[in-house]
Design a protein around this motif. Structure first.
Motif, PDB file in Angstrom:
ATOM      1  N   ARG A 119      40.415  39.828  44.066  1.00 23.69           N
ATOM      2  CA  ARG A 119      39.104  40.199  44.614  1.00 23.69           C
ATOM      3  C   ARG A 119      38.186  40.664  43.479  1.00 23.69           C
ATOM      4  NH1 ARG A 119      36.682  41.184  49.242  1.00 23.69           N
ATOM      5  NH2 ARG A 119      35.133  42.832  49.367  1.00 23.69           N
ATOM      6  N   ILE A 120      36.924  40.253  43.560  1.00 22.16           N
ATOM      7  CA  ILE A 120      35.952  40.610  42.527  1.00 22.16           C
ATOM      8  C   ILE A 120      34.999  41.659  43.088  1.00 22.16           C
ATOM      9  CG2 ILE A 120      34.068  39.768  41.090  1.00 22.16           C
ATOM     10  CD1 ILE A 120      35.384  37.024  41.134  1.00 22.16           C
ATOM     11  N   ASP A 121      34.912  42.796  42.407  1.00 26.40           N
ATOM     12  CA  ASP A 121      33.999  43.856  42.832  1.00 26.40           C
ATOM     13  C   ASP A 121      32.744  43.908  41.966  1.00 26.40           C
ATOM     14  OD1 ASP A 121      35.642  44.710  44.934  1.00 26.40           O
ATOM     15  OD2 ASP A 121      36.878  45.872  43.559  1.00 26.40           O
ATOM     16  N   THR A 124      28.665  38.627  41.386  1.00 26.85           N
ATOM     17  CA  THR A 124      28.998  37.335  40.776  1.00 26.85           C
ATOM     18  C   THR A 124      27.928  36.861  39.805  1.00 26.85           C
ATOM     19  OG1 THR A 124      28.133  36.120  42.672  1.00 26.85           O
ATOM     20  CG2 THR A 124      30.497  36.600  42.656  1.00 26.85           C
ATOM     21  N   THR A 128      28.540  34.817  35.950  1.00 29.48           N
ATOM     22  CA  THR A 128      28.298  33.380  35.836  1.00 29.48           C
ATOM     23  C   THR A 128      27.260  32.944  34.800  1.00 29.48           C
ATOM     24  OG1 THR A 128      26.804  33.487  37.728  1.00 29.48           O
ATOM     25  CG2 THR A 128      29.113  32.905  38.163  1.00 29.48           C
ATOM     26  N   ILE A 158      35.189  30.204  41.244  1.00 33.69           N
ATOM     27  CA  ILE A 158      34.868  31.582  41.567  1.00 33.69           C
ATOM     28  C   ILE A 158      34.982  31.755  43.076  1.00 33.69           C
ATOM     29  CG2 ILE A 158      32.353  31.204  41.575  1.00 33.69           C
ATOM     30  CD1 ILE A 158      32.226  34.167  40.409  1.00 33.69           C
ATOM     31  N   ASP A 159      35.888  32.641  43.453  1.00 29.30           N
ATOM     32  CA  ASP A 159      36.153  32.984  44.848  1.00 29.30           C
ATOM     33  C   ASP A 159      36.192  34.507  44.907  1.00 29.30           C
ATOM     34  OD1 ASP A 159      37.155  33.571  47.355  1.00 29.30           O
ATOM     35  OD2 ASP A 159      38.939  32.321  47.162  1.00 29.30           O
ATOM     36  N   PRO A 160      35.037  35.138  45.106  1.00 28.84           N
ATOM     37  CA  PRO A 160      34.958  36.597  44.998  1.00 28.84           C
ATOM     38  C   PRO A 160      35.845  37.365  45.975  1.00 28.84           C
ATOM     39  CG  PRO A 160      32.773  35.606  45.283  1.00 28.84           C
ATOM     40  CD  PRO A 160      33.771  34.522  45.414  1.00 28.84           C
ATOM     41  N   ASP A 161      36.145  36.778  47.126  1.00 25.50           N
ATOM     42  CA  ASP A 161      36.913  37.514  48.133  1.00 25.50           C
ATOM     43  C   ASP A 161      38.420  37.448  47.939  1.00 25.50           C
ATOM     44  OD1 ASP A 161      34.610  38.374  49.452  1.00 25.50           O
ATOM     45  OD2 ASP A 161      34.492  36.519  50.606  1.00 25.50           O
ATOM     46  N   GLY A 164      39.277  35.321  42.828  1.00 29.21           N
ATOM     47  CA  GLY A 164      38.727  35.747  41.550  1.00 29.21           C
ATOM     48  C   GLY A 164      37.909  34.662  40.881  1.00 29.21           C
ATOM     49  N   PHE A 165      37.904  34.706  39.559  1.00 31.99           N
ATOM     50  CA  PHE A 165      37.183  33.724  38.749  1.00 31.99           C
ATOM     51  C   PHE A 165      38.185  33.235  37.721  1.00 31.99           C
ATOM     52  CE2 PHE A 165      32.969  33.056  36.200  1.00 31.99           C
ATOM     53  CZ  PHE A 165      32.951  31.723  36.567  1.00 31.99           C
TER      54      PHE A 165
END
Length: 183
Positions: A119-121, A124, A128, A158-161, A164-165
């Motif tokens: 997960r990305i906090d 984004t 990028t 990139i899949d923030p939920d 990740g990246f």
């Protein structure tokens, strides 16, 4: 660098379309197995000059020799120079496409040196810069081509939920031909 055979790529796309006339394959309703004509060299060079970047050779040669999207992985390749024709509904991908073309964004340093799994906090848009969005995979997941730094030429998802990246392919040729080979 591996070269492209425009006729072979287009024949494979026609074969894919013939095998799935109902367009049940993910993304086919969006890209419709259609491939726009290649871009003239002058238009590609103008894009690179305007944005202060040199496109990775595998992607650049595809756009110059094969086509400027949309048939491709996910909901298809985003065009390099002309936005997607207006649709009945607004897609988040349209905003991603436009943000990539903001002055200096593509030439900015890619901020990551290592993958960012999970997960990305972090917003984004902070992750990028120095990347070009190539395809929408749905649910806020995008394929991005790294344009700057030591990872230039790699494709990252990139899949923030959830995801990740992270890198998914060492280059455009492997990524796109992989899609062509899957049925």
């Amino acid at each position: 660098m591996e070269s492209w055979d425009e006729g072979e790529v287009r024949a494979r796309i026609r074969e894919m379309a013939a095998r799935a006339p109902e367009r049940a394959r993910f993304g086919a309703d969006t890209h419709r197995y259609e491939l726009a004509p290649p871009l003239p060299e002058a238009e590609i060079r103008a894009f690179e000059e305007e944005h202060g970047v040199e496109l990775p050779a595998e992607y650049r040669s595809f756009v110059a020799e094969v086509g400027n999207g949309p048939a491709g992985p996910g909901h298809g390749l985003m065009p390099l120079t002309v936005p997607r024709p207006e649709a009945d509904e607004e897609w988040a991908v349209d905003d991603e496409w436009k943000e990539d073309r903001l002055p200096g964004r593509l030439a900015a340093p890619f901020p990551l040196t290592e993958p960012l799994p999970g997960r990305i906090d972090i917003p984004t848009d902070e992750l990028t810069p120095g990347t070009l969005m190539l395809a929408d995979e749905g649910c806020g997941i995008y394929m991005r081509l790294i344009l700057t730094g030591p990872r230039a030429g790699e494709l990252w998802r990139i899949d923030p939920d959830w995801g990740g990246f992270v890198p998914v392919s060492p280059g455009f040729h492997a990524w796109y031909t992989g899609w062509l080979q899957r049925l």
